[in-house]
Design a protein around this motif. Structure first.
Motif, PDB file in Angstrom:
ATOM      1  N   THR A 145     -16.624 -21.091   5.130  1.00  0.00           N
ATOM      2  CA  THR A 145     -15.337 -21.336   4.491  1.00  0.00           C
ATOM      3  C   THR A 145     -14.789 -22.653   5.016  1.00  0.00           C
ATOM      4  OG1 THR A 145     -14.925 -18.959   4.302  1.00  0.00           O
ATOM      5  CG2 THR A 145     -13.000 -20.414   4.116  1.00  0.00           C
ATOM      6  N   SER A 146     -14.259 -23.468   4.123  1.00  0.00           N
ATOM      7  CA  SER A 146     -13.670 -24.746   4.540  1.00  0.00           C
ATOM      8  C   SER A 146     -12.189 -24.747   4.220  1.00  0.00           C
ATOM      9  CB  SER A 146     -14.358 -25.907   3.823  1.00  0.00           C
ATOM     10  OG  SER A 146     -15.702 -26.006   4.253  1.00  0.00           O
ATOM     11  N   LEU A 147     -11.429 -25.334   5.128  1.00  0.00           N
ATOM     12  CA  LEU A 147      -9.988 -25.420   4.926  1.00  0.00           C
ATOM     13  C   LEU A 147      -9.476 -26.690   5.581  1.00  0.00           C
ATOM     14  CD1 LEU A 147      -8.507 -24.226   7.908  1.00  0.00           C
ATOM     15  CD2 LEU A 147      -9.923 -22.344   7.087  1.00  0.00           C
ATOM     16  N   ALA A 148      -8.243 -27.036   5.272  1.00  0.00           N
ATOM     17  CA  ALA A 148      -7.622 -28.200   5.900  1.00  0.00           C
ATOM     18  C   ALA A 148      -6.138 -27.942   6.039  1.00  0.00           C
ATOM     19  CB  ALA A 148      -7.874 -29.452   5.071  1.00  0.00           C
ATOM     20  N   PHE A 149      -5.535 -28.549   7.036  1.00  0.00           N
ATOM     21  CA  PHE A 149      -4.081 -28.388   7.193  1.00  0.00           C
ATOM     22  C   PHE A 149      -3.458 -29.603   7.858  1.00  0.00           C
ATOM     23  CE2 PHE A 149      -6.241 -26.010  10.662  1.00  0.00           C
ATOM     24  CZ  PHE A 149      -5.795 -26.732  11.767  1.00  0.00           C
ATOM     25  N   SER A 150      -2.160 -29.768   7.589  1.00  0.00           N
ATOM     26  CA  SER A 150      -1.360 -30.712   8.358  1.00  0.00           C
ATOM     27  C   SER A 150      -0.488 -29.869   9.278  1.00  0.00           C
ATOM     28  CB  SER A 150      -0.500 -31.571   7.431  1.00  0.00           C
ATOM     29  OG  SER A 150       0.322 -30.748   6.641  1.00  0.00           O
TER      30      SER A 150
ATOM     31  N   ARG B 242      -8.376 -36.515   9.848  1.00  0.00           N
ATOM     32  CA  ARG B 242      -8.173 -37.630   8.923  1.00  0.00           C
ATOM     33  C   ARG B 242      -6.704 -38.002   8.976  1.00  0.00           C
ATOM     34  NH1 ARG B 242     -10.863 -41.109   7.601  1.00  0.00           N
ATOM     35  NH2 ARG B 242      -9.780 -41.474   5.665  1.00  0.00           N
ATOM     36  N   PRO B 243      -6.375 -39.276   8.817  1.00  0.00           N
ATOM     37  CA  PRO B 243      -4.945 -39.618   8.817  1.00  0.00           C
ATOM     38  C   PRO B 243      -4.227 -39.006   7.609  1.00  0.00           C
ATOM     39  CG  PRO B 243      -6.329 -41.544   8.302  1.00  0.00           C
ATOM     40  CD  PRO B 243      -7.250 -40.444   8.683  1.00  0.00           C
ATOM     41  N   THR B 244      -2.956 -38.597   7.822  1.00  0.00           N
ATOM     42  CA  THR B 244      -2.150 -38.128   6.684  1.00  0.00           C
ATOM     43  C   THR B 244      -1.743 -39.326   5.822  1.00  0.00           C
ATOM     44  OG1 THR B 244      -0.103 -38.411   7.916  1.00  0.00           O
ATOM     45  CG2 THR B 244      -1.093 -36.213   7.964  1.00  0.00           C
TER      46      THR B 244
ATOM     47  N   TYR C 229      -2.045 -36.572  11.629  1.00  0.00           N
ATOM     48  CA  TYR C 229      -3.368 -36.216  11.111  1.00  0.00           C
ATOM     49  C   TYR C 229      -3.401 -34.957  10.248  1.00  0.00           C
ATOM     50  CZ  TYR C 229      -4.605 -39.436  14.842  1.00  0.00           C
ATOM     51  OH  TYR C 229      -4.677 -40.539  15.632  1.00  0.00           O
ATOM     52  N   LEU C 230      -4.431 -34.923   9.397  1.00  0.00           N
ATOM     53  CA  LEU C 230      -4.871 -33.696   8.742  1.00  0.00           C
ATOM     54  C   LEU C 230      -6.092 -33.217   9.502  1.00  0.00           C
ATOM     55  CD1 LEU C 230      -5.177 -34.908   5.028  1.00  0.00           C
ATOM     56  CD2 LEU C 230      -3.229 -33.721   6.078  1.00  0.00           C
ATOM     57  N   PHE C 231      -6.333 -31.924   9.529  1.00  0.00           N
ATOM     58  CA  PHE C 231      -7.552 -31.409  10.160  1.00  0.00           C
ATOM     59  C   PHE C 231      -8.363 -30.632   9.136  1.00  0.00           C
ATOM     60  CE2 PHE C 231      -4.529 -32.175  13.507  1.00  0.00           C
ATOM     61  CZ  PHE C 231      -5.294 -32.930  14.383  1.00  0.00           C
ATOM     62  N   PHE C 232      -9.621 -31.005   9.008  1.00  0.00           N
ATOM     63  CA  PHE C 232     -10.565 -30.302   8.134  1.00  0.00           C
ATOM     64  C   PHE C 232     -11.435 -29.426   9.018  1.00  0.00           C
ATOM     65  CE2 PHE C 232     -10.110 -32.222   3.921  1.00  0.00           C
ATOM     66  CZ  PHE C 232      -9.276 -33.280   4.217  1.00  0.00           C
TER      67      PHE C 232
END
Lengths: 296, 296
Positions: A196-201, A230-232, A239-242
């Motif tokens: 499962t892949s997700l991302a959040f700020s 990754r930069p927001t 950052y964003l985190f994947f």
């Protein structure tokens, strides 16, 4: 209407190779006949599926040497509508293509920045004085060969076959087990698979706040197989985190963890659960037999 | 012997701008007269300092829109001997340079991939049909302008001044507060400053093991301001983690945390403690007054 698979073109890219592997699998699995459709950039290929122009898009996510493909992650965050349906891993074996008789004639080498990076050591040894010029795909590099013996390009042996270009050296990547992971993205979720892949700020502008989400995953016995920041693009240091986890989002412990994650993240996006596609013959032996839609 | 500062050249790059800012600061701070020295790649600029050819190297680490500069992190891990002496943050304001009279004449845009990425929205609106061609630096892009009105390049206004090229549009970056962080790297550690950078690999091939190091930092009241993963290049899914913390490595709690980190990491590298350089005038107003060593 014939449904199609978007990928970074033109013909002969590793992305096309991955798209063909997916098409072969889909035919065996469901009997579906899908067609290739090449786009000039990863961003445009992804947009094609987001707008419904193509059924799915096959894009590189991560290479074992050069790391993440930033544009794929950034676009996935931005487009909102795309879900990961499958992942597939291709071995990447680069060849050196040139009309030169001897390596010493070559003064300039063209290729995609990722391919140049993956062959850095070989280039330093074999062509220490060559000028390196980045191109938008490994195939685009081939347009520079023409009849000039002073020019070389890095691409696959398969591309050399398609464009009938001489191969001066093969398997020139610095790391023998160089491979790239691709995602198959569509507007529908696959809803099944052990990844499962997700991302959040994060609500506060400090990755110190990252500890909490990771603790939640650990507390629910969920193993994280990857984390990528990754930069927001709002400001430096934001950052964003994947994150990839080794679990299906439909399991009760994963559901509970995702629920808790909502409370300690600013924006949370779930890109779906999916499985890894088995690849028997990642490199099509006869390039003339592919089901190209002729869009490239 | 005149000591010099390596940077990605040729003349007019943002890296040169950062190197000049460092040279001005060093002159005020210690009276040292340092000279610029341009290299064709970030890797070669870093090697120059590692081998003692130059005193320090100024390299980009991270941009607020495009993220990390992978080659900088990979080389820092590989070279072993380099320490971070200072960090500096430059605002990045891109200009569109071309000999065209009207934007509509432009068919091809050259620039460094990071600059193309940072102006993506502007390009889509202003030049939706233009072909984008990546170059190895923003300055290299300018070599393609010549007298061709169908060609444009993205670089700084300062580069336009140096090479006497017309600016068709200014401040074309999609995000107004676009900025890049640079590191000044040398063979000696600065041993002081409220920021410390480190990197580690993990003993087991699973980033799930990442939780432990982060817990150690938190338990010692150390705030992490950045985490970045890079492939170890051994196999897909095997990572190095680069971490910035907001603390001086000479403080007792940081010493204790670093000691504990040794036990839960495979290889741990500390790149030093350093402070942020104050930048008053990041863009030199008169490019002819710089202390170039003429190597570019």
């Amino acid at each position: 209407m014939v449904r199609s698979v978007a990928h970074l073109g033109p013909r002969g890219t590793y992305s096309e190779m991955a798209a063909l592997a997916y098409i072969r699998w889909a035919k065996l699995d469901t009997g579906d006949e899908l067609m290739l459709r090449a786009y000039p950039s990863i961003a445009q290929a992804l947009q094609a599926t987001a707008t419904g122009e193509t059924e799915v898009t096959v894009v590189p996510v991560e290479n074992s040497v050069e790391g993440s493909v930033a544009i794929t992650l950034d676009m996935l965050w931005r487009l909102e509508t795309l879900q990961i349906q499958k992942a597939l891993v291709l071995p990447i074996v680069h060849a050196f293509l040139s009309r030169a008789d001897r390596m010493q004639q070559v003064q300039t080498v063209y290729s995609h920045p990722q391919a140049l990076g993956q062959c850095q050591g070989w280039i330093e040894t074999q062509l220490p004085h060559a000028r390196l010029i980045p191109t938008s795909s490994t195939t685009e590099a081939l347009t520079h060969l023409q009849d000039d013996v002073r020019v070389g390009a890095i691409a696959s042996e398969w591309a050399a076959q398609i464009y009938q270009l001489p191969v001066l050296a093969h398997a020139i990547n610095d790391h023998a087990d160089n491979c790239t992971k691709f995602w198959v993205l569509g507007r529908k979720a696959s809803h099944q698979g052990n990844q499962t892949s997700l991302a959040f700020s994060l609500p506060i502008n400090a990755p110190g706040a990252l500890l909490k989400p990771l603790q939640i995953l650990a507390a629910h016995d969920i193993n994280m197989s990857r984390i990528e920041s990754r930069p927001t693009k709002r400001s430096l240091g934001d950052y964003l985190f994947f994150i990839d986890i080794e679990a299906d989002a439909s399991l009760p412990n994963v559901k509970a963890a995702l629920q808790s994650l909502k409370h300690c993240t600013e924006t949370l996006k779930i890109f779906g659960s999916y499985s890894l596609l088995p690849i028997d013959n990642p490199c099509p032996s006869d390039p003339t037999t592919n089901t190209s839609a002729g869009a490239e």
